[in-house]
Design an enzyme around this catalytic site. Structure first.
Site, PDB file in Angstrom:
ATOM      1  N   TYR A 163       0.815  -1.216   0.000  1.00 12.80           N
ATOM      2  CA  TYR A 163       0.000   0.000   0.000  1.00 12.80           C
ATOM      3  C   TYR A 163       0.851   1.269   0.000  1.00 12.80           C
ATOM      4  O   TYR A 163       0.400   2.312  -0.453  1.00 12.80           O
ATOM      5  CB  TYR A 163      -0.921   0.014   1.226  1.00 12.80           C
ATOM      6  CG  TYR A 163      -2.199  -0.742   1.036  1.00 12.80           C
ATOM      7  CD1 TYR A 163      -2.196  -2.129   0.943  1.00 12.80           C
ATOM      8  CD2 TYR A 163      -3.416  -0.078   0.937  1.00 12.80           C
ATOM      9  CE1 TYR A 163      -3.367  -2.829   0.777  1.00 12.80           C
ATOM     10  CE2 TYR A 163      -4.599  -0.772   0.770  1.00 12.80           C
ATOM     11  CZ  TYR A 163      -4.570  -2.149   0.683  1.00 12.80           C
ATOM     12  OH  TYR A 163      -5.739  -2.837   0.513  1.00 12.80           O
ATOM     13  N   LYS A 213       3.048 -15.666   2.991  1.00 10.95           N
ATOM     14  CA  LYS A 213       3.289 -16.431   1.762  1.00 10.95           C
ATOM     15  C   LYS A 213       4.792 -16.714   1.728  1.00 10.95           C
ATOM     16  O   LYS A 213       5.523 -16.312   0.814  1.00 10.95           O
ATOM     17  CB  LYS A 213       2.801 -15.614   0.549  1.00 10.95           C
ATOM     18  CG  LYS A 213       2.833 -16.341  -0.775  1.00 10.95           C
ATOM     19  CD  LYS A 213       1.802 -17.465  -0.901  1.00 10.95           C
ATOM     20  CE  LYS A 213       1.993 -18.202  -2.225  1.00 10.95           C
ATOM     21  NZ  LYS A 213       1.193 -19.446  -2.298  1.00 10.95           N
ATOM     22  N   ASP A 245      -2.918 -18.517   0.848  1.00 10.92           N
ATOM     23  CA  ASP A 245      -3.866 -19.203  -0.048  1.00 10.92           C
ATOM     24  C   ASP A 245      -4.621 -20.299   0.709  1.00 10.92           C
ATOM     25  O   ASP A 245      -5.844 -20.432   0.601  1.00 10.92           O
ATOM     26  CB  ASP A 245      -3.165 -19.752  -1.306  1.00 10.92           C
ATOM     27  CG  ASP A 245      -1.882 -20.514  -0.997  1.00 10.92           C
ATOM     28  OD1 ASP A 245      -1.397 -20.474   0.147  1.00 10.92           O
ATOM     29  OD2 ASP A 245      -1.350 -21.162  -1.923  1.00 10.92           O
ATOM     30  N   ASP A 269      -6.408  -7.164   3.980  1.00 12.61           N
ATOM     31  CA  ASP A 269      -7.503  -6.521   3.234  1.00 12.61           C
ATOM     32  C   ASP A 269      -8.382  -7.584   2.583  1.00 12.61           C
ATOM     33  O   ASP A 269      -9.610  -7.560   2.692  1.00 12.61           O
ATOM     34  CB  ASP A 269      -6.905  -5.591   2.174  1.00 12.61           C
ATOM     35  CG  ASP A 269      -7.982  -4.927   1.330  1.00 12.61           C
ATOM     36  OD1 ASP A 269      -8.942  -4.402   1.928  1.00 12.61           O
ATOM     37  OD2 ASP A 269      -7.870  -4.950   0.089  1.00 12.61           O
ATOM     38  N   ASP A 273     -12.395  -9.180   3.957  1.00 13.40           N
ATOM     39  CA  ASP A 273     -13.635  -9.179   3.153  1.00 13.40           C
ATOM     40  C   ASP A 273     -14.203 -10.597   3.057  1.00 13.40           C
ATOM     41  O   ASP A 273     -15.413 -10.806   3.139  1.00 13.40           O
ATOM     42  CB  ASP A 273     -13.381  -8.656   1.727  1.00 13.40           C
ATOM     43  CG  ASP A 273     -13.532  -7.144   1.630  1.00 13.40           C
ATOM     44  OD1 ASP A 273     -13.367  -6.470   2.667  1.00 13.40           O
ATOM     45  OD2 ASP A 273     -13.806  -6.636   0.528  1.00 13.40           O
TER      46      ASP A 273
HETATM   47  C1  IPM Z   1     -10.462  -1.289   3.401  1.00 15.40           C
HETATM   48  C2  IPM Z   1     -10.652  -0.774   2.018  1.00 15.40           C
HETATM   49  C3  IPM Z   1      -9.501   0.162   1.677  1.00 15.40           C
HETATM   50  C4  IPM Z   1      -8.207  -0.635   1.756  1.00 15.40           C
HETATM   51  C5  IPM Z   1      -9.622   0.858   0.316  1.00 15.40           C
HETATM   52  C6  IPM Z   1     -10.924   1.648   0.208  1.00 15.40           C
HETATM   53  C7  IPM Z   1      -8.453   1.744   0.018  1.00 15.40           C
HETATM   54  O1  IPM Z   1     -10.762  -1.812   1.103  1.00 15.40           O
HETATM   55  O2  IPM Z   1     -10.428  -0.483   4.351  1.00 15.40           O
HETATM   56  O3  IPM Z   1     -10.361  -2.522   3.555  1.00 15.40           O
HETATM   57  O4  IPM Z   1      -7.844  -1.332   0.804  1.00 15.40           O
HETATM   58  O5  IPM Z   1      -7.565  -0.579   2.804  1.00 15.40           O
HETATM   59 MG    MG Z   2     -10.810  -3.714   1.980  1.00 18.50          MG
END
Ligand code: IPM
Ligand code: MG
Length: 386
Positions: A163, A213, A245, A269, A273
């Site tokens: 990042y 990884k 993975d 990240d 999700d």
């Molecule tokens: C999160 C989001 C952010 C990230 C994006 C919006 C930049 O996906 O907070 O997980 O990747 O950190």
């Molecule tokens: Mg995210």
């Protein structure tokens, strides 16, 4: 003056704050774009109600971040916003971004503001708890037997890795276009995240899963080495290594096996999700981003935001689920201010609203009562302390 004793521990120590009967809390709100203003408004209502119940005074100051900041000032993170966040005791964030600002050729993007505020505030640890509520067991696409009782904490390193690594960028013209991203990690960056993961595991089921990884990446091999060095300081906590993975597979197959998952920025990240879907909806998941900085009032610097995005498709309709932001406000009370009773009051009120069958659209199922954002906020407020 900052207390050095507290600086050494990454975890707020509520004991040291107990002499405060009531507190004056100054919160900067970055409502952002899309549904951000709708969900933060409900979290503010709930915070005000908790404050009134427990005798705390909470003041809110608003500042611009993301697309709305680009429109107003040309910058995703204006200097005024940084100053207001630095001056605050904690920061509450909605979400940033939207189609209006998503042209890949644009010079400034809303997400840059989000990354920049995390970095300037030194918020290196992102806590993403994933809890499956019994009342929502059917909201997930996964089998109830697999997800019942899931309660994990994903600890994502937040200010390093791909990042922020340099070089990053594009060069060349077609047919010779190329792009580069860089994933740097230092020993210190890994150690502070892992140390916090172990500290937090101590208050939970005492297991840390370090995800990397290491069979491919040099940064991951360093990650694993440091993870084990830190683990040696915590003999009472179990450590396991899992490749990223494989972890993405196990998260779906046997999610109850996880307690604390500690990993680098990009892996965290993605995995968070994925884990959100265990809970049925991103609209349920809060997060806390913490640093080591303690301000002169003894409050730990933190930024609190739902893990979902700005959801432009439903923005302005009053139907967004505010629970992730309300739960983020509870995390703020716990982690920045050591107000554990107040935080638990919010969490219990959310649980009661769910077991009373109240739902926003994202988690609705037959036989439940569908509410908009404001009514859900009110439903939580009404259930506080009951
Ligand atoms: C999160 C989001 C952010 C990230 C994006 C919006 C930049 O996906 O907070 O997980 O990747 O950190
Ligand atoms: Mg995210």
């Amino acid at each position: 003056m900052q207390s050095t004793a507290r600086d050494q521990s990454p975890i707020p120590n509520p004991q040291s704050l107990l002499f405060y009967k009531t507190m004056n809390l100054k919160i900067t709100v970055l409502a952002g774009d899309g549904i951000g203003p709708e969900v933060t408004a409900q979290a503010i209502e709930v915070l005000n109600a908790v404050g009134a119940q427990y005798g705390h005074t909470i003041s809110f100051e608003h500042a611009l971040l993301g697309g709305c900041a680009i429109d107003a000032t040309g910058e995703a993170l204006p200097a005024d916003t940084t100053a207001k966040c630095e001056a605050a005791d904690a920061v509450l964030l909605g979400a940033v971004g939207g189609p209006k600002w998503s042209d890949p050729k644009a010079k400034v993007r809303p997400e840059q503001g989000l990354l920049a505020i995390r970095k300037v505030l030194g918020l290196f640890a992102n806590l993403r708890p994933v809890k499956v509520y019994d009342a929502l067991i059917d909201a997930s696409t996964l089998k109830p037997d697999v997800i019942r009782g899931v309660d994990m904490l994903i600890m994502r390193e937040l200010t390093g890795g791909a990042y922020f690594g340099k070089p990053q960028g594009r060069s060349g013209e077609a047919p010779n276009r190329s792009a580069v991203d860089t994933t740097p990690y230092t020993e210190a960056e890994i150690a502070r995240l892992m140390r916090m993961a172990f500290e937090l595991a101590r208050g939970r089921r005492k297991k840390v899963t370090s995800v990397d990884k290491a069979n491919v990446l040099a940064t991951s091999r360093l990650w694993r080495e440091i993870a084990h060095e830190v683990a040696a300081e915590f003999p009472d906590v179990e450590i396991e290594d899992v490749l990223v993975d494989a972890c993405s597979m196990y998260l779906i197959r046997a999610p109850r096996n996880y307690d604390v998952i500690a990993t680098e920025n990009l892996f965290g990240d993605i995995l968070s999700d994925e884990a959100a879907m265990l809970a049925g909806s991103m609209g349920m998941l809060p997060s806390a981003s913490l640093g080591g900085f303690i301000n002169r009032h003894g409050f730990r610097r933190g930024l609190y935001e739902p893990i979902h995005g700005s959801a432009p498709d439903i923005a302005g309709k009053g139907i967004a689920n505010p629970l992730a932001t309300i739960l983020s406000a509870a995390m703020m009370l716990r982690w920045s201010f050591g107000l554990t009773a107040e935080a638990a009051a919010i969490e219990q009120a959310v649980e009661r609203a769910l077991s009373d069958g109240l739902r926003c659209k994202d988690i609705a199922s037959p036989g439940t009562t569908l509410l908009g954002s404001t009514d859900m906020g009110r439903a939580v407020t009404e259930r506080l302390g009951k």
